[in-house]
Design a protein around this motif. Structure first.
Motif, PDB file in Angstrom:
ATOM      1  N   GLY A  44     -11.186 -18.088  10.941  1.00 33.38           N
ATOM      2  CA  GLY A  44     -12.526 -17.761  11.418  1.00 33.38           C
ATOM      3  C   GLY A  44     -12.811 -16.280  11.309  1.00 33.38           C
ATOM      4  N   GLY A  45     -11.810 -15.459  11.655  1.00 34.74           N
ATOM      5  CA  GLY A  45     -11.987 -14.014  11.537  1.00 34.74           C
ATOM      6  C   GLY A  45     -12.152 -13.564  10.102  1.00 34.74           C
ATOM      7  N   LEU A  46     -11.348 -14.104   9.211  1.00 29.09           N
ATOM      8  CA  LEU A  46     -11.394 -13.653   7.820  1.00 29.09           C
ATOM      9  C   LEU A  46     -12.686 -14.073   7.128  1.00 29.09           C
ATOM     10  CD1 LEU A  46      -7.676 -14.316   6.801  1.00 29.09           C
ATOM     11  CD2 LEU A  46      -8.752 -12.142   7.389  1.00 29.09           C
ATOM     12  N   THR A  47     -13.144 -15.308   7.353  1.00 26.27           N
ATOM     13  CA  THR A  47     -14.363 -15.765   6.676  1.00 26.27           C
ATOM     14  C   THR A  47     -15.596 -15.027   7.181  1.00 26.27           C
ATOM     15  OG1 THR A  47     -14.488 -17.589   8.269  1.00 26.27           O
ATOM     16  CG2 THR A  47     -13.503 -18.069   6.137  1.00 26.27           C
ATOM     17  N   LEU A  71      -8.290 -20.979   1.128  1.00 28.55           N
ATOM     18  CA  LEU A  71      -7.268 -21.780   0.455  1.00 28.55           C
ATOM     19  C   LEU A  71      -6.480 -22.619   1.456  1.00 28.55           C
ATOM     20  CD1 LEU A  71      -5.840 -22.283  -2.326  1.00 28.55           C
ATOM     21  CD2 LEU A  71      -4.208 -20.515  -1.634  1.00 28.55           C
ATOM     22  N   SER A  72      -6.170 -22.029   2.598  1.00 31.16           N
ATOM     23  CA  SER A  72      -5.349 -22.740   3.579  1.00 31.16           C
ATOM     24  C   SER A  72      -6.062 -23.958   4.148  1.00 31.16           C
ATOM     25  CB  SER A  72      -4.967 -21.791   4.719  1.00 31.16           C
ATOM     26  OG  SER A  72      -6.118 -21.396   5.439  1.00 31.16           O
ATOM     27  N   SER A  73      -7.395 -23.951   4.113  1.00 26.16           N
ATOM     28  CA  SER A  73      -8.137 -25.099   4.650  1.00 26.16           C
ATOM     29  C   SER A  73      -8.214 -26.249   3.660  1.00 26.16           C
ATOM     30  CB  SER A  73      -9.554 -24.669   5.057  1.00 26.16           C
ATOM     31  OG  SER A  73     -10.320 -24.325   3.935  1.00 26.16           O
ATOM     32  N   VAL A  87      -7.151 -31.643   9.106  1.00 27.91           N
ATOM     33  CA  VAL A  87      -8.183 -30.799   8.498  1.00 27.91           C
ATOM     34  C   VAL A  87      -9.154 -30.285   9.556  1.00 27.91           C
ATOM     35  CG1 VAL A  87     -10.060 -30.716   6.813  1.00 27.91           C
ATOM     36  CG2 VAL A  87      -8.005 -32.057   6.321  1.00 27.91           C
ATOM     37  N   THR A  88      -9.592 -31.190  10.429  1.00 26.83           N
ATOM     38  CA  THR A  88     -10.628 -30.842  11.409  1.00 26.83           C
ATOM     39  C   THR A  88     -10.137 -29.797  12.411  1.00 26.83           C
ATOM     40  OG1 THR A  88     -11.498 -33.091  11.229  1.00 26.83           O
ATOM     41  CG2 THR A  88     -12.227 -31.800  13.103  1.00 26.83           C
ATOM     42  N   ALA A  89      -8.860 -29.833  12.775  1.00 27.89           N
ATOM     43  CA  ALA A  89      -8.340 -28.906  13.783  1.00 27.89           C
ATOM     44  C   ALA A  89      -8.545 -27.456  13.360  1.00 27.89           C
ATOM     45  CB  ALA A  89      -6.858 -29.178  14.024  1.00 27.89           C
ATOM     46  N   SER A  90      -8.214 -27.150  12.102  1.00 27.51           N
ATOM     47  CA  SER A  90      -8.389 -25.770  11.640  1.00 27.51           C
ATOM     48  C   SER A  90      -9.869 -25.432  11.498  1.00 27.51           C
ATOM     49  CB  SER A  90      -7.657 -25.562  10.306  1.00 27.51           C
ATOM     50  OG  SER A  90      -8.169 -26.417   9.305  1.00 27.51           O
ATOM     51  N   LEU A  91     -10.657 -26.385  11.011  1.00 24.73           N
ATOM     52  CA  LEU A  91     -12.094 -26.133  10.877  1.00 24.73           C
ATOM     53  C   LEU A  91     -12.753 -25.950  12.240  1.00 24.73           C
ATOM     54  CD1 LEU A  91     -13.215 -28.614   8.062  1.00 24.73           C
ATOM     55  CD2 LEU A  91     -13.011 -26.140   7.922  1.00 24.73           C
ATOM     56  N   LEU A  98       1.767 -30.230  13.971  1.00 22.64           N
ATOM     57  CA  LEU A  98       1.028 -29.697  12.833  1.00 22.64           C
ATOM     58  C   LEU A  98      -0.425 -29.438  13.208  1.00 22.64           C
ATOM     59  CD1 LEU A  98       0.780 -28.974   9.835  1.00 22.64           C
ATOM     60  CD2 LEU A  98       0.445 -31.407   9.345  1.00 22.64           C
ATOM     61  N   ILE A  99      -1.036 -30.362  13.920  1.00 24.07           N
ATOM     62  CA  ILE A  99      -2.442 -30.196  14.330  1.00 24.07           C
ATOM     63  C   ILE A  99      -2.578 -28.972  15.243  1.00 24.07           C
ATOM     64  CG2 ILE A  99      -4.295 -31.232  15.690  1.00 24.07           C
ATOM     65  CD1 ILE A  99      -3.344 -33.981  14.644  1.00 24.07           C
ATOM     66  N   GLY A 100      -1.635 -28.796  16.171  1.00 23.44           N
ATOM     67  CA  GLY A 100      -1.684 -27.652  17.076  1.00 23.44           C
ATOM     68  C   GLY A 100      -1.555 -26.327  16.352  1.00 23.44           C
ATOM     69  N   PHE A 101      -0.635 -26.248  15.407  1.00 19.43           N
ATOM     70  CA  PHE A 101      -0.454 -25.000  14.665  1.00 19.43           C
ATOM     71  C   PHE A 101      -1.627 -24.731  13.721  1.00 19.43           C
ATOM     72  CE2 PHE A 101       4.312 -25.884  15.259  1.00 19.43           C
ATOM     73  CZ  PHE A 101       4.330 -25.154  16.439  1.00 19.43           C
ATOM     74  N   ARG A 102      -2.264 -25.797  13.279  1.00 20.48           N
ATOM     75  CA  ARG A 102      -3.459 -25.606  12.441  1.00 20.48           C
ATOM     76  C   ARG A 102      -4.599 -24.978  13.249  1.00 20.48           C
ATOM     77  NH1 ARG A 102      -4.424 -25.885   7.092  1.00 20.48           N
ATOM     78  NH2 ARG A 102      -6.085 -27.459   7.181  1.00 20.48           N
ATOM     79  N   VAL A 103      -4.599 -25.189  14.562  1.00 15.49           N
ATOM     80  CA  VAL A 103      -5.603 -24.535  15.406  1.00 15.49           C
ATOM     81  C   VAL A 103      -5.407 -23.018  15.375  1.00 15.49           C
ATOM     82  CG1 VAL A 103      -6.382 -24.232  17.790  1.00 15.49           C
ATOM     83  CG2 VAL A 103      -5.941 -26.536  16.906  1.00 15.49           C
ATOM     84  N   ILE A 104      -4.137 -22.575  15.505  1.00 11.77           N
ATOM     85  CA  ILE A 104      -3.853 -21.134  15.440  1.00 11.77           C
ATOM     86  C   ILE A 104      -4.268 -20.588  14.080  1.00 11.77           C
ATOM     87  CG2 ILE A 104      -2.039 -19.380  15.549  1.00 11.77           C
ATOM     88  CD1 ILE A 104      -0.484 -21.255  17.387  1.00 11.77           C
ATOM     89  N   GLN A 105      -3.934 -21.338  13.038  1.00 10.70           N
ATOM     90  CA  GLN A 105      -4.332 -20.946  11.690  1.00 10.70           C
ATOM     91  C   GLN A 105      -5.843 -20.794  11.599  1.00 10.70           C
ATOM     92  OE1 GLN A 105      -3.051 -23.791   8.771  1.00 10.70           O
ATOM     93  NE2 GLN A 105      -2.558 -22.245   7.251  1.00 10.70           N
TER      94      GLN A 105
END
Length: 598
Positions: A97-100, A8-10, A35-39, A85-92
């Motif tokens: 990655g662990g959950l999926t 959901l967060s992605s 979007v890409t940073a978290s992915l 925001l992009i930096g914090f999305r990396v932590i997210q």
């Protein structure tokens, strides 16, 4: 619950991105990077989480992943600039990655493949709702209480998931010597990151043919080349290369890579299409994507149930691949600012059905062919390539969209005699349609409509590659055990064959079924009975000739023809109504034996 908030967060921010970028002063390129940073972080960390699951407590790792996700999410909601925001999305993304990866590893550790299709369906349905339902939820939130709550809203669910897992989850942990391939993990993450940055920034921050472009490309290729070398020699590799010696694993990862492009690209850019090409609000954009949500949810749930019921998975993967290709082709061909909505709804539903029927079941096909000790690495490898496809797809398609929109708006404004500076879009900014005069607004809407359509046309051939890979998959019956059973070695001094498998009466084990092996002359070679779980094992000594396997159950024999050979042959028998039984089946099967022998 954990998987739901991760996916959901992605996607929940996709409908909010135009508003977020407008508030923070972001550009179209930064739109893609939020979007890409978290992915990217999710992609790079997925195989590492999967390998850790083979070495440490799966339950503890899931809890750590949730904690990392919660921290990143809270910080993202507090962002005051787009780079923050992009930096914090990396932590997210690290937590995502662990959950999926771990959700599927945990399921694999406690559910045998024969029943896992049903649970894969449940996971697929959750991913379906989160993937495409995220934009709807995000749209409502951004139109009511503000975009920051698109991040905060997932935190309570994640915390509840953490508590529930602590109280209820029991996963077996195999204690063994631990060797972590830190260098391999670093090279895999670095190589993937460099290539995704190259794809995302090429053509904007630097020319495709330039020293900077060559440097990023070379860094990615060299890092991944070194990763292959390190992984081939590591005692506990992050991505065991031996897995790719298995045809199913190799083809499934290729298919997952290109399914990921459609899975993430559709949800991210469809919302932008409805808001910027058709003037919908964030909430309306979410509602307009409901056909895709429905397709994903129904396909994931129904296909999972059918796989568990009948034990077959390839027909559903093939059907899903066909649906995905057709959906993307139709979207790319008809999508524009004035296309009738029902046509868009049909194409979205086809894409949803395609993704729903393939994404989870590719993992299931792989899990069915690997031992439990490699389950984490194998599952996360498929998830890794799916996420890689999503990250690369969003980055590349986003770069294409940014370039296409900018040139289309400039040429469109010039054609009607309006200077390009009339809208900030010419400089890469996300436009606010409500503030634009009508002639300029029409140009912007047409530019976004045509550009998003082009993206889907580009994605369709990639989905075709996934379909081709699926077609070459060899279907292996789903086993009824958690782990691959070790078989006794065959003596070297005699051609000994072993025929083993399970006997089921529809979905129930046929306990006590009598199994007999005969040769083409009718001579009995071996016999035995199935245990309480329907399992049987018939050792045979003799020449490697074709066999007839006769399963006697409740009065009617079921006959199967087996090829000859030494070693272990596995044959799962399913006794179904309407199949030839008794003397007629035996005669029919015996008639073909001479031809088979020749």
């Amino acid at each position: 619950m954990a998987l739901f908030v991760a996916i959901l967060s992605s996607t929940i921010v996709s409908n909010a991105l135009p508003r977020i970028l407008s508030d923070l002063g972001g550009t179209q390129a930064e739109y893609t990077w939020v979007v890409t940073a978290s992915l990217l972080a999710m992609t790079a960390s997925t195989p590492i989480w999967g390998k850790l699951a083979d070495l440490f407590s799966k339950k503890l790792l899931v809890q750590i992943a949730i904690a990392v996700f919660v921290v990143g999410t809270m910080l993202a909601g507090l962002s005051t600039s787009t780079p923050e925001l992009i930096g914090f999305r990396v932590i997210q993304g690290l937590g995502m990655g662990g959950l999926t990866a771990l959700a599927q590893v945990v399921i694999a550790a406690i559910i045998p493949p024969r029943e896992r299709g049903r649970y894969s369906g449940y996971l697929g349905a959750i991913m379906a709702v989160a993937t495409v339902g995220g934009p709807l939820i995000g749209g409502v939130i951004v139109d009511t209480i503000g975009w920051r709550w698109c991040f905060y809203v997932t935190v309570p669910v994640a915390v509840i998931a953490l508590v529930v897992l602590q109280r209820t989850l029991t996963v077996p942990t195999v204690k063994r010597e631990v060797h972590i391939d830190y260098l391999g993990a670093l090279l895999v993450a670095g190589g993937v990151s460099a290539l995704l940055i190259w794809v995302s920034l090429g053509g904007k921050n630097f020319a495709w043919v330039s020293l900077a472009s060559l440097a990023w490309l070379a860094a990615g290729v060299v890092a991944l080349g070194l990763a292959v070398l390190v992984e081939s020699r590591a005692k506990e590799p992050v991505i065991p290369l031996k897995l790719f010696g298995n045809r199913t694993v190799a083809l499934a990862t290729v298919a997952a890579l290109f399914v990921g492009v459609a899975m993430f690209g559709s949800s991210v850019f469809l919302s932008q299409f409805f808001q910027l090409a058709r003037g919908a609000s964030a909430t309306e954009a979410g509602l307009l994507t409901l056909p895709m949500i429905a397709g994903l949810f129904i396909a994931s749930t129904v296909v999972g149930q059918l796989i568990s019921r009948y034990g077959r998975w390839k027909p559903y993967l093939v059907g899903g691949g066909i649906s995905l290709v057709l959906g993307l082709l139709i979207q790319g061909s008809i999508m524009s600012a004035d296309t009738p909505y029902w046509e868009l709804a049909v194409s979205m539903a086809l894409v949803g059905i395609g993704v729903g029927a393939t994404q989870q079941n590719l993992v299931l096909a792989v899990q069915n062919q690997v031992a439990l000790r490699d389950m984490g690495a194998a599952s996360s490898t498929v998830a890794f390539f799916r996420s890689l496809g999503g990250a690369a797809g969003v980055a590349a398609l986003g770069a294409l969209l940014s370039s296409q929109v900018s040139s289309s708006i400039t040429s469109g404004l010039t054609a009607v005699g309006i200077p390009a500076s009339a809208t900030s879009s010419s400089g890469g900014q996300i436009p606010n349609l409500a503030t634009l005069p009508e002639p300029v607004r029409a140009v912007v809407e047409n530019a976004y409509g045509d550009s998003v359509a082009l993206m889907f046309l580009v994605a369709a051939p990639l989905a075709l590659i996934a379909l081709i890979a699926i077609l070459f998959l060899r279907e292996v019956p789903l086993r009824d055990t958690i782990d691959i059973e070790e078989t006794a070695p065959v003596p070297d001094d005699a051609p000994v064959a072993v025929v083993e498998g399970t006997v089921r009466d529809d979905d129930r084990p046929a306990a006590g079924a009598v199994l007999t092996l005969i040769d083409r002359s009718g001579r009995q070679l071996a016999s035995g009975t199935a245990d309480d779980d329907g399992r049987y094992r018939l050792p045979v000594t003799g020449d490697p000739v074709p066999y007839l396997l006769v399963a006697q159950w409740r009065g009617s024999p079921h006959v199967e023809l087996l090829g000859g050979g030494t070693g272990v042959q596995r044959r799962d028998v399913r006794i179904t109504q309407g199949a030839p039984t008794g003397r007629h089946a035996l005669d029919a099967a015996t008639d073909v034996l001479p031809a088979v022998a020749r």
